[in-house]
Each structure stands twice: as structure tokens, then as C-alpha cells.
Design a protein around this motif. Structure first.
Motif, PDB file in Angstrom:
ATOM      1  N   ALA A 116     -60.472  75.334   6.241  1.00  0.00           N
ATOM      2  CA  ALA A 116     -61.903  75.622   6.413  1.00  0.00           C
ATOM      3  C   ALA A 116     -62.213  77.112   6.499  1.00  0.00           C
ATOM      4  CB  ALA A 116     -62.435  74.893   7.642  1.00  0.00           C
ATOM      5  N   VAL A 117     -61.580  77.824   7.424  1.00  0.00           N
ATOM      6  CA  VAL A 117     -61.946  79.221   7.648  1.00  0.00           C
ATOM      7  C   VAL A 117     -61.563  80.120   6.479  1.00  0.00           C
ATOM      8  CG1 VAL A 117     -61.567  81.246   9.112  1.00  0.00           C
ATOM      9  CG2 VAL A 117     -61.978  79.016  10.148  1.00  0.00           C
ATOM     10  N   PRO A 118     -60.303  80.107   6.016  1.00  0.00           N
ATOM     11  CA  PRO A 118     -59.986  81.004   4.885  1.00  0.00           C
ATOM     12  C   PRO A 118     -60.786  80.697   3.635  1.00  0.00           C
ATOM     13  CG  PRO A 118     -58.134  79.541   5.382  1.00  0.00           C
ATOM     14  CD  PRO A 118     -59.098  79.405   6.501  1.00  0.00           C
ATOM     15  N   LEU A 119     -61.044  79.418   3.359  1.00  0.00           N
ATOM     16  CA  LEU A 119     -61.823  79.074   2.169  1.00  0.00           C
ATOM     17  C   LEU A 119     -63.259  79.561   2.311  1.00  0.00           C
ATOM     18  CD1 LEU A 119     -62.180  77.633  -0.541  1.00  0.00           C
ATOM     19  CD2 LEU A 119     -62.680  75.531   0.733  1.00  0.00           C
ATOM     20  N   LEU A 120     -63.867  79.325   3.448  1.00  0.00           N
ATOM     21  CA  LEU A 120     -65.251  79.725   3.657  1.00  0.00           C
ATOM     22  C   LEU A 120     -65.408  81.243   3.550  1.00  0.00           C
ATOM     23  CD1 LEU A 120     -68.074  78.688   4.335  1.00  0.00           C
ATOM     24  CD2 LEU A 120     -67.478  78.865   6.756  1.00  0.00           C
ATOM     25  N   LEU A 121     -64.509  81.993   4.170  1.00  0.00           N
ATOM     26  CA  LEU A 121     -64.601  83.452   4.122  1.00  0.00           C
ATOM     27  C   LEU A 121     -64.355  83.980   2.715  1.00  0.00           C
ATOM     28  CD1 LEU A 121     -62.888  84.533   7.466  1.00  0.00           C
ATOM     29  CD2 LEU A 121     -65.276  83.950   7.023  1.00  0.00           C
ATOM     30  N   ASP A 122     -63.451  83.346   1.994  1.00  0.00           N
ATOM     31  CA  ASP A 122     -63.199  83.761   0.617  1.00  0.00           C
ATOM     32  C   ASP A 122     -64.422  83.512  -0.260  1.00  0.00           C
ATOM     33  OD1 ASP A 122     -61.533  84.657  -1.610  1.00  0.00           O
ATOM     34  OD2 ASP A 122     -61.535  82.563  -2.234  1.00  0.00           O
ATOM     35  N   LYS A 139     -65.344  72.162  16.212  1.00  0.00           N
ATOM     36  CA  LYS A 139     -66.307  72.836  17.078  1.00  0.00           C
ATOM     37  C   LYS A 139     -65.842  74.243  17.433  1.00  0.00           C
ATOM     38  CE  LYS A 139     -68.838  72.296  21.424  1.00  0.00           C
ATOM     39  NZ  LYS A 139     -69.024  71.449  22.635  1.00  0.00           N
ATOM     40  N   GLU A 140     -64.556  74.401  17.693  1.00  0.00           N
ATOM     41  CA  GLU A 140     -64.007  75.718  18.023  1.00  0.00           C
ATOM     42  C   GLU A 140     -64.212  76.697  16.871  1.00  0.00           C
ATOM     43  OE1 GLU A 140     -59.637  77.731  18.964  1.00  0.00           O
ATOM     44  OE2 GLU A 140     -59.901  75.565  19.126  1.00  0.00           O
ATOM     45  N   VAL A 141     -64.028  76.218  15.642  1.00  0.00           N
ATOM     46  CA  VAL A 141     -64.234  77.058  14.465  1.00  0.00           C
ATOM     47  C   VAL A 141     -65.711  77.424  14.336  1.00  0.00           C
ATOM     48  CG1 VAL A 141     -64.185  77.085  11.933  1.00  0.00           C
ATOM     49  CG2 VAL A 141     -62.223  76.212  13.225  1.00  0.00           C
ATOM     50  N   ALA A 142     -66.583  76.443  14.527  1.00  0.00           N
ATOM     51  CA  ALA A 142     -68.023  76.707  14.449  1.00  0.00           C
ATOM     52  C   ALA A 142     -68.438  77.787  15.439  1.00  0.00           C
ATOM     53  CB  ALA A 142     -68.795  75.418  14.718  1.00  0.00           C
ATOM     54  N   GLU A 143     -67.898  77.719  16.637  1.00  0.00           N
ATOM     55  CA  GLU A 143     -68.233  78.719  17.658  1.00  0.00           C
ATOM     56  C   GLU A 143     -67.723  80.093  17.267  1.00  0.00           C
ATOM     57  OE1 GLU A 143     -66.498  76.824  21.015  1.00  0.00           O
ATOM     58  OE2 GLU A 143     -68.285  75.613  21.465  1.00  0.00           O
ATOM     59  N   ARG A 144     -66.580  80.155  16.612  1.00  0.00           N
ATOM     60  CA  ARG A 144     -66.053  81.446  16.145  1.00  0.00           C
ATOM     61  C   ARG A 144     -66.948  82.044  15.064  1.00  0.00           C
ATOM     62  NH1 ARG A 144     -60.322  80.185  14.023  1.00  0.00           N
ATOM     63  NH2 ARG A 144     -60.423  82.377  13.394  1.00  0.00           N
ATOM     64  N   LEU A 145     -67.556  81.215  14.247  1.00  0.00           N
ATOM     65  CA  LEU A 145     -68.374  81.718  13.145  1.00  0.00           C
ATOM     66  C   LEU A 145     -69.684  82.334  13.626  1.00  0.00           C
ATOM     67  CD1 LEU A 145     -67.876  78.870  10.509  1.00  0.00           C
ATOM     68  CD2 LEU A 145     -66.684  81.061  10.635  1.00  0.00           C
ATOM     69  N   VAL A 146     -70.190  81.892  14.760  1.00  0.00           N
ATOM     70  CA  VAL A 146     -71.510  82.354  15.227  1.00  0.00           C
ATOM     71  C   VAL A 146     -71.459  83.037  16.588  1.00  0.00           C
ATOM     72  CG1 VAL A 146     -72.620  80.480  13.932  1.00  0.00           C
ATOM     73  CG2 VAL A 146     -72.102  80.152  16.353  1.00  0.00           C
ATOM     74  N   ALA A 147     -70.280  83.358  17.076  1.00  0.00           N
ATOM     75  CA  ALA A 147     -70.127  83.867  18.445  1.00  0.00           C
ATOM     76  C   ALA A 147     -70.829  85.210  18.647  1.00  0.00           C
ATOM     77  CB  ALA A 147     -68.642  84.016  18.774  1.00  0.00           C
ATOM     78  N   PRO A 148     -71.440  85.428  19.811  1.00  0.00           N
ATOM     79  CA  PRO A 148     -72.004  86.745  20.131  1.00  0.00           C
ATOM     80  C   PRO A 148     -70.905  87.726  20.514  1.00  0.00           C
ATOM     81  CG  PRO A 148     -72.352  85.224  21.952  1.00  0.00           C
ATOM     82  CD  PRO A 148     -71.741  84.415  20.845  1.00  0.00           C
ATOM     83  N   GLY A 150     -68.660  90.256  22.519  1.00  0.00           N
ATOM     84  CA  GLY A 150     -68.245  90.250  23.912  1.00  0.00           C
ATOM     85  C   GLY A 150     -67.673  88.941  24.394  1.00  0.00           C
ATOM     86  N   THR A 151     -67.649  87.928  23.539  1.00  0.00           N
ATOM     87  CA  THR A 151     -67.114  86.625  23.930  1.00  0.00           C
ATOM     88  C   THR A 151     -65.714  86.420  23.358  1.00  0.00           C
ATOM     89  OG1 THR A 151     -68.093  85.515  22.016  1.00  0.00           O
ATOM     90  CG2 THR A 151     -69.435  85.642  24.017  1.00  0.00           C
ATOM     91  N   LYS A 152     -65.008  85.469  23.923  1.00  0.00           N
ATOM     92  CA  LYS A 152     -63.636  85.199  23.502  1.00  0.00           C
ATOM     93  C   LYS A 152     -63.573  84.709  22.060  1.00  0.00           C
ATOM     94  CE  LYS A 152     -59.529  82.539  24.872  1.00  0.00           C
ATOM     95  NZ  LYS A 152     -58.976  81.552  25.838  1.00  0.00           N
ATOM     96  N   ALA A 153     -64.600  83.969  21.622  1.00  0.00           N
ATOM     97  CA  ALA A 153     -64.596  83.403  20.272  1.00  0.00           C
ATOM     98  C   ALA A 153     -64.921  84.433  19.197  1.00  0.00           C
ATOM     99  CB  ALA A 153     -65.603  82.251  20.196  1.00  0.00           C
ATOM    100  N   TYR A 154     -65.454  85.568  19.592  1.00  0.00           N
ATOM    101  CA  TYR A 154     -65.896  86.603  18.660  1.00  0.00           C
ATOM    102  C   TYR A 154     -64.695  87.263  17.999  1.00  0.00           C
ATOM    103  CZ  TYR A 154     -68.658  90.758  17.222  1.00  0.00           C
ATOM    104  OH  TYR A 154     -69.288  91.759  16.527  1.00  0.00           O
ATOM    105  N   GLY A 155     -64.749  87.403  16.667  1.00  0.00           N
ATOM    106  CA  GLY A 155     -63.616  88.001  15.980  1.00  0.00           C
ATOM    107  C   GLY A 155     -63.928  88.312  14.530  1.00  0.00           C
ATOM    108  N   ILE A 156     -62.879  88.416  13.736  1.00  0.00           N
ATOM    109  CA  ILE A 156     -63.037  88.779  12.330  1.00  0.00           C
ATOM    110  C   ILE A 156     -63.913  87.774  11.575  1.00  0.00           C
ATOM    111  CG2 ILE A 156     -61.811  89.209  10.166  1.00  0.00           C
ATOM    112  CD1 ILE A 156     -59.420  90.152  11.853  1.00  0.00           C
ATOM    113  N   PRO A 157     -63.721  86.454  11.719  1.00  0.00           N
ATOM    114  CA  PRO A 157     -64.615  85.520  11.014  1.00  0.00           C
ATOM    115  C   PRO A 157     -66.081  85.710  11.394  1.00  0.00           C
ATOM    116  CG  PRO A 157     -62.667  84.370  11.791  1.00  0.00           C
ATOM    117  CD  PRO A 157     -62.637  85.732  12.421  1.00  0.00           C
TER     118      PRO A 157
END
Length: 262
Positions: A116-122, A139-148, A150-157
Motif C-alpha cells: 500500500a504505502v510504497p505503491l501509493l507514494l510512487d 488504520k495505522e497506515v492511514a494515520e501516517r498519511l495524514v498525521a500532524p 510533532g506526532t509519532k505517526a508523522y514521517g516521510i509518507p
């Protein structure tokens, strides 16, 4: 149907089939499809979502990697506006089916969890013909995609999505609507591609800095980016060198990139 065709869901291929009509209808509503639209679906599986999309779209391109699912998929979906393609979605060859560069598509999929993640970002980086994405993911992936920030889920995606799209979670999805039931909850995320990237900084340089910093996430930026940035660069961008990468918004990263441009 699986039993009749002698098929068992493949964990290696991330196969969890949606078997709940209300969930399927909710995903289609969330996609906000326009009359006459073209839709691509990655991983149609047994066709529950495909059939619903066929009722709403002018053309549906269903890309399925598992050859064992092709027969039952064709049994479920026989509409003339559905084109089934046997292809690995991570291999870009199937994209020739999207047609000329000016043609526009919406992607609506229950994405296989393992890609899901590598395909979507590509696809965000390389496929401008796809203007909107409505995808069901963990759900964890969804949260990473929209995270604000300063949060733990926030990152490159998160930053990659923010660079290209407006994004939001539109629906939570429990494990009970799948066969087999996954051990995690899911969510539907809607991404709408912006007319232009959200910031004007050089994307190659910016995401190189982002990857380097998040590769040492616990370190302060002055340490993780010491080989790339000077104290003057941080000062010019008005970014604290003691900040950690998850504290910077996309706009912060853009300023840091511009400040350090050769």
C-alpha cells in the motif's frame, strides 16, 4: 466462490476481501466519482468493489496480480465497461493502459496491505494522470498519511502526501467486514492531488534532507544533517537546529531546503 474455485486467500499477497455491502457503498460514496469518469482499481480480488464502481464509472480498469482470482473476478464482473488486467501493480508496465497523458483517472481500491504505502507514494510521484485516490488501508497506515507534525505517526509518507495532495481519513473500517478477518482495523483515506505541489522548494533536495533526518529520527537536526547544513542555514530558515525531524512541517522543510540551496 473461493471454495468453488479451489482458492484460499493469500497472506503473502495481502489478500483480505471486502464482503460487506455497506462498506463497499461507503467507499464508492467517499470517492465522489463524477459522471463519465475513469477509475483504476488495484487488487480487485473477488470484485465486490469492482462491481459497485462499474455502476458509477464510465470505465473501470481492474489490475489484479493473482492469476488464480481472474476466473472468479470475471464471473462476478462481466460489465462491458470493466477491463481486467493481469499485472503486478508495482511493475509500471500496466500504466500504459491509462492512455494518453491528458486523460484523468481516479484510483479507488482496497489496497493489498503489503504494497500500500510504497505503491501509493510512487503513484503520487510519477503518475499525474491519477488525480484522486480513495484507498482502504490499515488504520495505522492511514494515520501516517495524514498525521500532524510533532506526532509519532508523522514521517516521510506524511510529508510526501502533503507535498502532492490534500488528504483526510473519511471512514473507519472494522476487521469484521473482511474475509479473512485481518488482525488490525482499517480506514479509508481520500487524497486529492493539488494543482501544483504545496511548496516550491526543489523536491529532490528537500526529500533527500527529509530521508536523511528521519533515518536518524531521535537525533537533533544539527547532528543528523551536519554534513548538509550549517548553523547559518538553520538561522536563515528560522528553524531551530535542536529540533527533531517530526517537529518540522512541510513548509519548514521547504524553507530549510531553500536556505541551503547551492
Amino acid at each position: 466462490m473461493l471454495g468453488r474455485h479451489g482458492i484460499a486467500p493469500s497472506r503473502a499477497l495481502g489478500q483480505n476481501f471486502v464482503v460487506d455491502h455497506n462498506t463497499v457503498a461507503g467507499v464508492v460514496r467517499a470517492a465522489e466519482l463524477l459522471p463519465g469518469c475513469s477509475v483504476v482499481e488495484i487488487g480487485p480480488g473477488l470484485g465486490s468493489l469492482t462491481a459497485a464502481l462499474a455502476d458509477e464509472a464510465q470505465h473501470v480498469l481492474a489490475v489484479e496480480a493473482d492469476r488464480h482470482l481472474l476466473a472468479p473476478l470475471r464471473e462476478v464482473v462481466s460489465a462491458p465497461n470493466v477491463e481486467i488486467v493481469h499485472a503486478d501493480a508495482t511493475n509500471p508496465e500496466w500504466r500504459a493502459k491509462l492512455g494518453p497523458s491528458e486523460r484523468r483517472w481516479a484510483l479507488v481500491s482496497n489496497l493489498p496491505y503489503n504494497i500500500a504505502v510504497p505503491l501509493l507514494l510512487d503513484l503520487l510521484d510519477t503518475e499525474p494522470r491519477i488525480e484522486a485516490f480513495t484507498v482502504m488501508v490499515q488504520k495505522e497506515v492511514a494515520e501516517r498519511l495524514v498525521a500532524p507534525a510533532g506526532t509519532k505517526a508523522y514521517g516521510i509518507p506524511t510529508l510526501k502526501v502533503a507535498y502532492w495532495c490534500e488528504a483526510r481519513i473519511v471512514r473507519s473500517v472494522p476487521p469484521t467486514v473482511f474475509h479473512p478477518r485481518p488482525r488490525v482495523s482499517s480506514a479509508v483515506v481520500r487524497l486529492v492531488r493539488l494543482p501544483e505541489p504545496a511548496v516550491s522548494a526543489d523536491p529532490d533536495r528537500m526529500f533527500s534532507l527529509v530521508r536523511t533526518a528521519f533515518g536518524q529520527r531521535r537525533k537533533m537536526l544539527r547532528r543528523s544533517l551536519a554534513a548538509h547544513l550549517t548553523p547559518e542555514h538553520f538561522a536563515q530558515a528560522a528553524i531551530s537546529p535542536t529540533a527533531r525531524p517530526e517537529q518540522l512541517t512541510l513548509q519548514d522543510w521547504a524553507r530549510l531546503t531553500d536556505a541551503s540551496a547551492p
